[in-house]
Design a protein around this motif. Structure first.
Motif, short mmCIF file in Angstrom:
data_model
loop_
_atom_site.label_atom_id
_atom_site.label_comp_id
_atom_site.label_asym_id
_atom_site.label_seq_id
_atom_site.Cartn_x
_atom_site.Cartn_y
_atom_site.Cartn_z
N ALA A 1 0.85 -1.20 0.00
CA ALA A 1 0.00 0.00 0.00
C ALA A 1 0.88 1.25 0.00
O ALA A 1 1.87 1.31 0.74
CB ALA A 1 -0.91 -0.02 1.22
N ASP B 1 0.95 -2.67 5.08
CA ASP B 1 -0.34 -2.97 4.46
C ASP B 1 -0.13 -3.38 3.01
O ASP B 1 0.75 -2.85 2.33
CB ASP B 1 -1.25 -1.73 4.51
CG ASP B 1 -1.65 -1.42 5.95
OD1 ASP B 1 -1.50 -2.31 6.82
OD2 ASP B 1 -2.11 -0.29 6.21
N LEU C 1 -2.28 -4.46 -0.77
CA LEU C 1 -3.53 -4.43 -1.52
C LEU C 1 -3.51 -5.63 -2.46
O LEU C 1 -2.51 -5.86 -3.15
CB LEU C 1 -3.62 -3.14 -2.34
CG LEU C 1 -3.57 -1.84 -1.52
CD1 LEU C 1 -3.51 -0.64 -2.44
CD2 LEU C 1 -4.78 -1.74 -0.60
N ARG D 1 -8.76 -4.15 -4.98
CA ARG D 1 -7.80 -3.62 -3.99
C ARG D 1 -8.20 -4.00 -2.58
O ARG D 1 -8.44 -3.12 -1.76
CB ARG D 1 -7.74 -2.09 -4.05
CG ARG D 1 -7.04 -1.49 -5.22
CD ARG D 1 -7.17 0.01 -5.21
NE ARG D 1 -8.53 0.44 -5.50
CZ ARG D 1 -9.01 0.59 -6.72
NH1 ARG D 1 -8.26 0.38 -7.77
NH2 ARG D 1 -10.28 0.94 -6.91
N HIS E 1 -7.73 -4.55 1.06
CA HIS E 1 -6.67 -4.03 1.92
C HIS E 1 -6.45 -5.00 3.08
O HIS E 1 -7.39 -5.35 3.78
CB HIS E 1 -7.17 -2.67 2.44
CG HIS E 1 -6.13 -1.89 3.14
ND1 HIS E 1 -5.90 -0.58 2.88
CD2 HIS E 1 -5.25 -2.24 4.09
CE1 HIS E 1 -4.92 -0.15 3.63
NE2 HIS E 1 -4.52 -1.14 4.38
#
Ligand SMILES: Cc1cc2nc3c(=O)[nH]c(=O)nc-3n(C[C@H](O)[C@H](O)[C@H](O)COP(=O)(O)OP(=O)(O)OC[C@H]3O[C@@H](n4cnc5c(N)ncnc54)[C@H](O)[C@@H]3O)c2cc1C
Length: 414
Positions: free
Chosen positions: A220, A261, A263, A336, A338
Protein backbone atom coordinates in the motif's frame (compact mmCIF):
# COMPACT_ATOMS: atom_id res chain seq x y z
CA UNK A 1 44.59 -30.25 12.15
CA UNK A 2 46.79 -32.68 10.23
CA UNK A 3 49.04 -30.76 7.87
CA UNK A 4 48.74 -27.15 8.92
CA UNK A 5 48.91 -25.62 5.47
CA UNK A 6 47.05 -25.77 2.20
CA UNK A 7 47.12 -24.04 -1.14
CA UNK A 8 43.42 -23.23 -1.06
CA UNK A 9 41.19 -23.33 1.98
CA UNK A 10 37.48 -23.20 1.25
CA UNK A 11 35.32 -22.27 4.23
CA UNK A 12 31.89 -23.93 3.96
CA UNK A 13 30.99 -27.28 2.39
CA UNK A 14 27.73 -26.11 0.89
CA UNK A 15 27.03 -26.33 -2.84
CA UNK A 16 29.09 -23.21 -3.63
CA UNK A 17 32.15 -24.25 -1.64
CA UNK A 18 32.19 -27.88 -2.76
CA UNK A 19 31.64 -26.91 -6.41
CA UNK A 20 34.46 -24.35 -6.23
CA UNK A 21 36.83 -26.83 -4.58
CA UNK A 22 36.16 -29.49 -7.23
CA UNK A 23 36.73 -27.00 -10.04
CA UNK A 24 39.96 -25.72 -8.49
CA UNK A 25 41.43 -29.20 -8.01
CA UNK A 26 40.44 -30.27 -11.50
CA UNK A 27 42.38 -27.34 -12.96
CA UNK A 28 45.23 -27.47 -10.45
CA UNK A 29 45.62 -31.13 -9.45
CA UNK A 30 48.86 -30.47 -7.60
CA UNK A 31 47.23 -27.94 -5.28
CA UNK A 32 46.17 -29.02 -1.81
CA UNK A 33 42.53 -27.97 -1.43
CA UNK A 34 40.88 -28.27 1.98
CA UNK A 35 37.20 -27.57 2.58
CA UNK A 36 36.33 -26.70 6.18
CA UNK A 37 32.80 -27.49 7.30
CA UNK A 38 31.49 -26.35 10.65
CA UNK A 39 28.66 -28.90 10.66
CA UNK A 40 28.89 -32.64 10.91
CA UNK A 41 28.01 -33.28 7.29
CA UNK A 42 28.65 -31.40 4.06
CA UNK A 43 25.88 -30.23 1.70
CA UNK A 44 23.18 -30.40 4.35
CA UNK A 45 21.01 -27.79 2.67
CA UNK A 46 21.22 -29.56 -0.67
CA UNK A 47 19.88 -32.66 1.04
CA UNK A 48 16.81 -30.89 2.43
CA UNK A 49 16.31 -28.66 -0.60
CA UNK A 50 13.27 -28.63 -2.85
CA UNK A 51 11.27 -30.74 -0.40
CA UNK A 52 13.98 -33.45 -0.55
CA UNK A 53 14.03 -33.41 -4.38
CA UNK A 54 16.58 -30.61 -4.94
CA UNK A 55 15.60 -28.09 -7.57
CA UNK A 56 19.09 -27.94 -9.11
CA UNK A 57 18.57 -25.22 -11.71
CA UNK A 58 16.10 -23.78 -14.24
CA UNK A 59 15.49 -24.14 -17.97
CA UNK A 60 16.01 -20.43 -18.56
CA UNK A 61 19.39 -19.82 -20.13
CA UNK A 62 19.27 -16.26 -21.48
CA UNK A 63 21.40 -14.24 -19.03
CA UNK A 64 19.13 -11.19 -19.31
CA UNK A 65 16.06 -13.26 -18.50
CA UNK A 66 17.86 -15.11 -15.72
CA UNK A 67 18.95 -11.85 -14.11
CA UNK A 68 15.31 -10.95 -13.51
CA UNK A 69 15.01 -13.79 -11.01
CA UNK A 70 17.64 -12.30 -8.71
CA UNK A 71 16.42 -9.40 -6.56
CA UNK A 72 20.06 -8.83 -5.67
CA UNK A 73 23.00 -9.64 -7.90
CA UNK A 74 21.10 -10.20 -11.16
CA UNK A 75 22.96 -7.52 -13.09
CA UNK A 76 26.35 -8.69 -11.86
CA UNK A 77 25.54 -12.34 -12.67
CA UNK A 78 24.67 -11.71 -16.33
CA UNK A 79 28.28 -11.98 -17.50
CA UNK A 80 29.06 -15.00 -15.29
CA UNK A 81 25.97 -16.81 -16.63
CA UNK A 82 27.45 -16.67 -20.15
CA UNK A 83 30.43 -18.65 -18.83
CA UNK A 84 28.68 -21.10 -16.53
CA UNK A 85 24.89 -20.99 -16.68
CA UNK A 86 22.05 -23.49 -16.36
CA UNK A 87 22.98 -25.37 -19.56
CA UNK A 88 26.51 -25.92 -18.22
CA UNK A 89 25.04 -27.06 -14.90
CA UNK A 90 22.85 -29.65 -16.60
CA UNK A 91 25.85 -30.87 -18.63
CA UNK A 92 28.11 -30.94 -15.54
CA UNK A 93 25.71 -33.19 -13.67
CA UNK A 94 25.04 -35.35 -16.74
CA UNK A 95 28.79 -36.02 -17.06
CA UNK A 96 28.70 -37.23 -13.46
CA UNK A 97 25.77 -39.55 -14.06
CA UNK A 98 23.01 -37.29 -12.74
CA UNK A 99 20.23 -36.85 -15.24
CA UNK A 100 18.12 -33.76 -14.65
CA UNK A 101 14.56 -33.43 -15.92
CA UNK A 102 12.72 -30.14 -16.38
CA UNK A 103 9.20 -29.76 -15.08
CA UNK A 104 6.64 -27.79 -17.12
CA UNK A 105 7.25 -24.79 -14.83
CA UNK A 106 10.93 -24.74 -15.83
CA UNK A 107 12.46 -26.19 -12.68
CA UNK A 108 15.07 -28.94 -13.05
CA UNK A 109 15.11 -31.88 -10.65
CA UNK A 110 17.11 -35.11 -10.75
CA UNK A 111 15.10 -37.88 -12.48
CA UNK A 112 15.44 -39.87 -9.26
CA UNK A 113 13.45 -37.09 -7.50
CA UNK A 114 15.94 -37.41 -4.67
CA UNK A 115 18.38 -34.76 -3.50
CA UNK A 116 20.62 -37.61 -2.29
CA UNK A 117 21.56 -38.25 -5.95
CA UNK A 118 22.89 -34.69 -6.23
CA UNK A 119 24.74 -34.83 -2.91
CA UNK A 120 26.32 -38.19 -3.76
CA UNK A 121 27.47 -36.93 -7.17
CA UNK A 122 29.07 -33.84 -5.66
CA UNK A 123 30.81 -35.83 -2.94
CA UNK A 124 32.04 -38.40 -5.46
CA UNK A 125 33.34 -35.65 -7.74
CA UNK A 126 35.09 -34.02 -4.77
CA UNK A 127 36.70 -37.33 -3.79
CA UNK A 128 37.79 -38.11 -7.34
CA UNK A 129 39.24 -34.62 -7.72
CA UNK A 130 41.22 -35.08 -4.51
CA UNK A 131 39.46 -32.40 -2.46
CA UNK A 132 39.99 -32.84 1.30
CA UNK A 133 36.73 -32.37 3.20
CA UNK A 134 36.96 -31.51 6.92
CA UNK A 135 33.51 -31.85 8.49
CA UNK A 136 33.20 -30.75 12.10
CA UNK A 137 35.91 -28.14 11.64
CA UNK A 138 34.75 -24.55 11.28
CA UNK A 139 36.70 -21.47 10.30
CA UNK A 140 36.95 -19.12 13.27
CA UNK A 141 38.91 -16.20 11.87
CA UNK A 142 41.11 -15.13 8.99
CA UNK A 143 43.92 -12.62 8.73
CA UNK A 144 46.48 -11.78 6.09
CA UNK A 145 49.87 -13.35 6.69
CA UNK A 146 53.19 -11.62 6.12
CA UNK A 147 53.94 -13.90 3.12
CA UNK A 148 50.81 -12.69 1.30
CA UNK A 149 48.76 -15.76 2.23
CA UNK A 150 46.26 -16.21 5.03
CA UNK A 151 46.60 -17.16 8.68
CA UNK A 152 43.45 -18.97 9.70
CA UNK A 153 42.11 -20.06 13.05
CA UNK A 154 39.92 -23.14 12.86
CA UNK A 155 38.16 -25.41 15.35
CA UNK A 156 41.15 -27.74 14.99
CA UNK A 157 43.84 -25.09 15.40
CA UNK A 158 45.80 -22.74 13.13
CA UNK A 159 45.99 -23.32 9.41
CA UNK A 160 47.94 -21.47 6.70
CA UNK A 161 46.60 -20.99 3.19
CA UNK A 162 47.95 -19.41 0.03
CA UNK A 163 44.40 -18.62 -1.10
CA UNK A 164 41.10 -18.45 0.77
CA UNK A 165 37.59 -18.95 -0.61
CA UNK A 166 34.72 -17.97 1.65
CA UNK A 167 31.48 -19.87 0.99
CA UNK A 168 29.83 -20.10 4.39
CA UNK A 169 26.32 -19.32 3.13
CA UNK A 170 23.76 -16.92 4.51
CA UNK A 171 23.14 -18.32 7.99
CA UNK A 172 23.25 -16.18 11.09
CA UNK A 173 26.40 -16.00 13.24
CA UNK A 174 28.37 -16.54 10.08
CA UNK A 175 32.14 -16.51 10.62
CA UNK A 176 32.57 -16.14 6.86
CA UNK A 177 31.08 -12.66 6.99
CA UNK A 178 33.21 -11.77 10.00
CA UNK A 179 36.31 -12.99 8.17
CA UNK A 180 35.34 -11.00 5.06
CA UNK A 181 34.81 -7.88 7.18
CA UNK A 182 38.10 -8.43 9.05
CA UNK A 183 39.84 -8.61 5.67
CA UNK A 184 38.35 -5.23 4.74
CA UNK A 185 35.11 -6.12 2.94
CA UNK A 186 31.75 -4.48 3.36
CA UNK A 187 28.97 -6.86 4.38
CA UNK A 188 25.41 -5.69 3.70
CA UNK A 189 23.40 -6.57 6.84
CA UNK A 190 21.57 -9.87 6.35
CA UNK A 191 17.77 -9.89 6.39
CA UNK A 192 15.39 -12.68 5.32
CA UNK A 193 14.13 -13.00 1.77
CA UNK A 194 11.41 -15.33 0.42
CA UNK A 195 8.87 -15.29 3.22
CA UNK A 196 5.11 -15.36 3.55
CA UNK A 197 2.96 -12.58 5.03
CA UNK A 198 1.23 -13.16 8.38
CA UNK A 199 -2.25 -11.70 8.55
CA UNK A 200 -5.04 -12.25 11.05
CA UNK A 201 -7.81 -10.59 9.05
CA UNK A 202 -11.11 -12.39 9.73
CA UNK A 203 -11.96 -12.16 6.02
CA UNK A 204 -9.13 -14.60 5.30
CA UNK A 205 -10.21 -17.17 7.89
CA UNK A 206 -12.76 -18.82 5.63
CA UNK A 207 -10.53 -18.66 2.60
CA UNK A 208 -7.66 -20.76 3.99
CA UNK A 209 -6.60 -23.33 1.44
CA UNK A 210 -7.82 -21.47 -1.63
CA UNK A 211 -5.24 -21.08 -4.40
CA UNK A 212 -5.74 -18.25 -6.87
CA UNK A 213 -3.99 -18.83 -10.17
CA UNK A 214 -3.61 -15.15 -10.98
CA UNK A 215 -3.59 -12.33 -8.44
CA UNK A 216 -1.59 -9.19 -7.87
CA UNK A 217 -0.18 -8.11 -4.52
CA UNK A 218 1.29 -4.70 -3.87
CA UNK A 219 2.51 -2.68 -0.94
CA UNK A 220 0.00 0.00 0.00
CA UNK A 221 1.26 3.44 -0.87
CA UNK A 222 4.27 2.10 -2.74
CA UNK A 223 5.15 0.98 -6.24
CA UNK A 224 6.37 -2.62 -5.77
CA UNK A 225 3.79 -5.11 -6.99
CA UNK A 226 3.95 -8.73 -8.06
CA UNK A 227 1.54 -10.81 -10.06
CA UNK A 228 1.19 -14.59 -9.98
CA UNK A 229 -0.48 -17.40 -8.08
CA UNK A 230 -1.60 -16.51 -4.55
CA UNK A 231 -2.37 -18.90 -1.73
CA UNK A 232 -4.44 -18.10 1.35
CA UNK A 233 -3.16 -20.07 4.34
CA UNK A 234 -4.22 -20.33 8.00
CA UNK A 235 -1.41 -17.92 8.73
CA UNK A 236 -2.06 -15.33 6.03
CA UNK A 237 -0.92 -14.90 2.44
CA UNK A 238 1.54 -17.08 0.55
CA UNK A 239 2.25 -18.31 -2.98
CA UNK A 240 4.57 -17.00 -5.70
CA UNK A 241 3.11 -13.48 -5.87
CA UNK A 242 3.78 -12.96 -2.14
CA UNK A 243 7.20 -14.63 -2.18
CA UNK A 244 8.28 -12.47 -5.11
CA UNK A 245 7.14 -9.32 -3.34
CA UNK A 246 8.91 -10.43 -0.15
CA UNK A 247 12.13 -10.96 -2.07
CA UNK A 248 12.08 -7.70 -3.98
CA UNK A 249 11.10 -5.67 -0.94
CA UNK A 250 13.11 -7.68 1.62
CA UNK A 251 15.05 -4.75 3.03
CA UNK A 252 12.16 -2.34 3.03
CA UNK A 253 9.85 -4.80 4.82
CA UNK A 254 12.52 -5.60 7.39
CA UNK A 255 12.84 -1.87 8.12
CA UNK A 256 9.07 -1.82 8.73
CA UNK A 257 9.48 -4.71 11.20
CA UNK A 258 7.12 -6.66 8.94
CA UNK A 259 4.16 -4.44 9.81
CA UNK A 260 2.78 -3.05 6.62
CA UNK A 261 -0.34 -2.97 4.46
CA UNK A 262 -0.88 -4.74 1.16
CA UNK A 263 -3.53 -4.43 -1.52
CA UNK A 264 -4.66 -7.57 -3.31
CA UNK A 265 -6.14 -7.49 -6.79
CA UNK A 266 -7.96 -10.82 -7.08
CA UNK A 267 -8.66 -10.40 -10.80
CA UNK A 268 -5.75 -8.48 -12.37
CA UNK A 269 -6.74 -9.69 -15.84
CA UNK A 270 -10.07 -7.81 -15.55
CA UNK A 271 -9.91 -4.02 -15.71
CA UNK A 272 -11.71 -1.90 -13.16
CA UNK A 273 -14.09 -0.68 -15.88
CA UNK A 274 -14.90 -4.25 -16.87
CA UNK A 275 -15.64 -5.14 -13.23
CA UNK A 276 -18.05 -2.20 -13.05
CA UNK A 277 -19.76 -3.44 -16.21
CA UNK A 278 -19.99 -6.96 -14.76
CA UNK A 279 -21.77 -5.59 -11.70
CA UNK A 280 -24.16 -3.63 -13.93
CA UNK A 281 -24.85 -6.81 -15.93
CA UNK A 282 -25.59 -8.79 -12.75
CA UNK A 283 -28.03 -6.09 -11.62
CA UNK A 284 -29.71 -6.11 -15.05
CA UNK A 285 -29.81 -9.89 -15.62
CA UNK A 286 -30.42 -11.13 -12.05
CA UNK A 287 -32.20 -8.29 -10.19
CA UNK A 288 -33.94 -10.60 -7.67
CA UNK A 289 -30.85 -12.71 -6.83
CA UNK A 290 -29.06 -11.98 -3.56
CA UNK A 291 -25.77 -10.21 -4.16
CA UNK A 292 -23.98 -12.61 -1.82
CA UNK A 293 -25.01 -15.71 -3.76
CA UNK A 294 -24.06 -14.53 -7.25
CA UNK A 295 -20.52 -13.43 -8.07
CA UNK A 296 -20.48 -11.05 -11.06
CA UNK A 297 -17.04 -12.22 -12.25
CA UNK A 298 -15.31 -15.60 -12.24
CA UNK A 299 -13.78 -16.12 -8.81
CA UNK A 300 -14.17 -18.58 -5.94
CA UNK A 301 -17.63 -18.24 -4.39
CA UNK A 302 -16.09 -18.23 -0.88
CA UNK A 303 -14.04 -15.16 -1.75
CA UNK A 304 -17.03 -13.33 -3.15
CA UNK A 305 -19.07 -14.11 -0.03
CA UNK A 306 -16.22 -12.94 2.16
CA UNK A 307 -15.90 -9.66 0.24
CA UNK A 308 -19.66 -9.07 0.41
CA UNK A 309 -19.64 -9.81 4.16
CA UNK A 310 -16.70 -7.43 4.57
CA UNK A 311 -18.60 -4.70 2.71
CA UNK A 312 -21.33 -4.94 5.38
CA UNK A 313 -24.28 -4.83 2.96
CA UNK A 314 -27.72 -5.04 4.60
CA UNK A 315 -28.80 -8.66 5.13
CA UNK A 316 -30.25 -10.30 2.02
CA UNK A 317 -29.40 -7.38 -0.26
CA UNK A 318 -30.52 -8.21 -3.82
CA UNK A 319 -28.82 -6.97 -6.98
CA UNK A 320 -31.66 -4.59 -7.88
CA UNK A 321 -31.23 -2.76 -4.56
CA UNK A 322 -27.43 -2.44 -4.65
CA UNK A 323 -26.61 1.25 -4.20
CA UNK A 324 -23.98 3.11 -6.18
CA UNK A 325 -21.74 3.36 -3.10
CA UNK A 326 -22.12 -0.33 -2.30
CA UNK A 327 -21.23 -1.23 -5.88
CA UNK A 328 -18.18 1.04 -5.72
CA UNK A 329 -17.06 -0.67 -2.49
CA UNK A 330 -17.34 -4.09 -4.08
CA UNK A 331 -15.38 -3.02 -7.17
CA UNK A 332 -12.76 -1.53 -4.90
CA UNK A 333 -12.50 -4.72 -2.85
CA UNK A 334 -12.21 -6.94 -5.90
CA UNK A 335 -9.38 -4.82 -7.27
CA UNK A 336 -7.80 -3.62 -3.99
CA UNK A 337 -8.63 -5.60 -0.88
CA UNK A 338 -6.67 -4.03 1.92
CA UNK A 339 -4.92 -6.31 4.43
CA UNK A 340 -2.72 -5.40 7.38
CA UNK A 341 0.30 -7.65 7.69
CA UNK A 342 1.75 -8.13 11.17
CA UNK A 343 4.69 -10.44 10.63
CA UNK A 344 6.48 -12.86 8.36
CA UNK A 345 6.96 -16.63 8.31
CA UNK A 346 9.76 -18.45 6.52
CA UNK A 347 8.65 -20.24 3.38
CA UNK A 348 9.18 -23.87 4.27
CA UNK A 349 10.30 -24.97 0.83
CA UNK A 350 13.11 -22.49 0.51
CA UNK A 351 14.32 -19.42 2.30
CA UNK A 352 17.38 -17.35 1.61
CA UNK A 353 19.22 -14.31 2.88
CA UNK A 354 19.25 -10.87 1.36
CA UNK A 355 22.58 -9.21 2.12
CA UNK A 356 26.17 -10.37 2.39
CA UNK A 357 29.53 -9.44 0.91
CA UNK A 358 29.03 -6.32 -1.22
CA UNK A 359 29.40 -7.06 -4.92
CA UNK A 360 31.12 -3.78 -5.78
CA UNK A 361 34.21 -5.07 -3.99
CA UNK A 362 34.21 -8.36 -5.90
CA UNK A 363 35.31 -8.92 -9.52
CA UNK A 364 32.32 -10.60 -11.23
CA UNK A 365 34.57 -12.35 -13.76
CA UNK A 366 36.42 -14.27 -11.07
CA UNK A 367 34.58 -13.63 -7.80
CA UNK A 368 37.95 -12.55 -6.46
CA UNK A 369 38.20 -9.80 -3.91
CA UNK A 370 39.09 -6.46 -5.44
CA UNK A 371 40.78 -5.63 -2.14
CA UNK A 372 42.80 -8.69 -1.12
CA UNK A 373 44.79 -10.84 -3.57
CA UNK A 374 44.08 -14.55 -3.19
CA UNK A 375 40.68 -14.05 -1.56
CA UNK A 376 37.55 -15.43 -3.28
CA UNK A 377 33.83 -15.64 -2.53
CA UNK A 378 30.99 -17.89 -3.69
CA UNK A 379 27.34 -18.59 -2.98
CA UNK A 380 24.86 -17.04 -0.63
CA UNK A 381 27.56 -15.37 1.49
CA UNK A 382 27.64 -12.82 -1.33
CA UNK A 383 24.95 -10.16 -1.58
CA UNK A 384 23.22 -12.33 -4.20
CA UNK A 385 19.91 -14.08 -3.84
CA UNK A 386 17.33 -15.48 -6.19
CA UNK A 387 13.68 -16.36 -6.01
CA UNK A 388 12.41 -19.95 -5.96
CA UNK A 389 12.92 -22.02 -9.08
CA UNK A 390 16.49 -23.35 -8.76
CA UNK A 391 18.00 -19.86 -9.12
CA UNK A 392 19.73 -19.95 -5.75
CA UNK A 393 21.61 -23.14 -6.49
CA UNK A 394 22.40 -21.81 -9.96
CA UNK A 395 23.95 -18.79 -8.27
CA UNK A 396 26.12 -21.22 -6.27
CA UNK A 397 27.18 -23.26 -9.31
CA UNK A 398 28.02 -20.12 -11.30
CA UNK A 399 29.94 -18.27 -8.60
CA UNK A 400 31.56 -21.48 -7.31
CA UNK A 401 32.75 -22.50 -10.76
CA UNK A 402 34.20 -19.09 -11.57
CA UNK A 403 35.79 -18.60 -8.15
CA UNK A 404 37.27 -22.13 -8.23
CA UNK A 405 38.66 -21.53 -11.74
CA UNK A 406 40.18 -18.22 -10.74
CA UNK A 407 41.69 -19.63 -7.54
CA UNK A 408 43.35 -22.38 -9.60
CA UNK A 409 44.88 -19.75 -11.94
CA UNK A 410 46.05 -17.75 -8.94
CA UNK A 411 47.73 -20.79 -7.40
CA UNK A 412 49.36 -21.68 -10.72
CA UNK A 413 50.72 -18.15 -10.96
CA UNK A 414 48.76 -17.44 -14.20
C1 LIG B 1 14.62 -25.55 3.14
C2 LIG B 1 15.37 -24.98 1.98
C3 LIG B 1 15.16 -25.51 0.71
C4 LIG B 1 15.84 -24.96 -0.40
N1 LIG B 1 15.61 -25.49 -1.63
C5 LIG B 1 16.25 -24.96 -2.70
C6 LIG B 1 16.07 -25.52 -4.00
O1 LIG B 1 15.40 -26.53 -4.20
N2 LIG B 1 16.70 -24.90 -5.05
C7 LIG B 1 17.51 -23.79 -4.88
O2 LIG B 1 18.04 -23.29 -5.86
N3 LIG B 1 17.73 -23.29 -3.64
C8 LIG B 1 17.13 -23.85 -2.57
N4 LIG B 1 17.36 -23.32 -1.32
C9 LIG B 1 18.36 -22.24 -1.17
C10 LIG B 1 19.75 -22.90 -1.18
O3 LIG B 1 19.74 -24.01 -0.31
C11 LIG B 1 20.83 -21.93 -0.76
O4 LIG B 1 20.77 -20.77 -1.54
C12 LIG B 1 22.21 -22.60 -0.94
O5 LIG B 1 22.30 -23.75 -0.13
C13 LIG B 1 23.35 -21.66 -0.61
O6 LIG B 1 24.53 -22.38 -0.79
P1 LIG B 1 25.89 -21.94 -0.13
O7 LIG B 1 26.90 -22.97 -0.49
O8 LIG B 1 26.19 -20.55 -0.45
O9 LIG B 1 25.60 -21.98 1.43
P2 LIG B 1 25.06 -23.17 2.37
O10 LIG B 1 24.33 -24.18 1.60
O11 LIG B 1 24.39 -22.50 3.50
O12 LIG B 1 26.40 -23.83 2.85
C14 LIG B 1 27.31 -23.12 3.68
C15 LIG B 1 28.05 -24.14 4.51
O13 LIG B 1 29.01 -23.45 5.29
C16 LIG B 1 29.03 -24.00 6.58
N5 LIG B 1 29.60 -23.01 7.48
C17 LIG B 1 29.03 -21.93 8.05
N6 LIG B 1 29.91 -21.27 8.80
C18 LIG B 1 31.08 -21.94 8.71
C19 LIG B 1 32.37 -21.75 9.25
N7 LIG B 1 32.64 -20.73 10.05
N8 LIG B 1 33.36 -22.62 8.91
C20 LIG B 1 33.09 -23.68 8.08
N9 LIG B 1 31.88 -23.91 7.57
C21 LIG B 1 30.89 -23.04 7.85
C22 LIG B 1 27.58 -24.34 6.86
O14 LIG B 1 27.48 -25.31 7.86
C23 LIG B 1 27.14 -24.85 5.50
O15 LIG B 1 27.35 -26.25 5.36
C24 LIG B 1 16.72 -23.86 -0.21
C25 LIG B 1 16.93 -23.35 1.07
C26 LIG B 1 16.27 -23.90 2.15
C27 LIG B 1 16.52 -23.33 3.51
Amino acid sequence: MTGASADLVVAGAGPAGVFAAIRCRELAPAARVIVLERGREPLRKVLISGGGRCNVTNVRTDPRELAQFYPRGGRELMGPFTRFGPAETVAWFARRGVELRAQPDGRYFPVTDSSRTVVDALLRAAREAGVELRPGCGLRSAARAADGGFALETDAGPLRARALLLATGGGSGNAGWTAAADLGHTVAPPVPSLFTFRCRDPRLRDLAGIAFTDAEVRLAGAKPRRRGPLLVTHDGLSGPAVLLLSAWSARELHALDYRFDVLVDWIPAVTEAAVGEALAAARRDHPRRQVRTLAPVVLPQRLWESLVDGAALPDGRIWAELTRDEAATLVDDLKRTHFSIDGQSPFKEEFVTCGGVALREVDPRTFASRLVPGLYFAGELLDVDGVTGGFNFQGCWTTGWLAGSAAASYLSGD
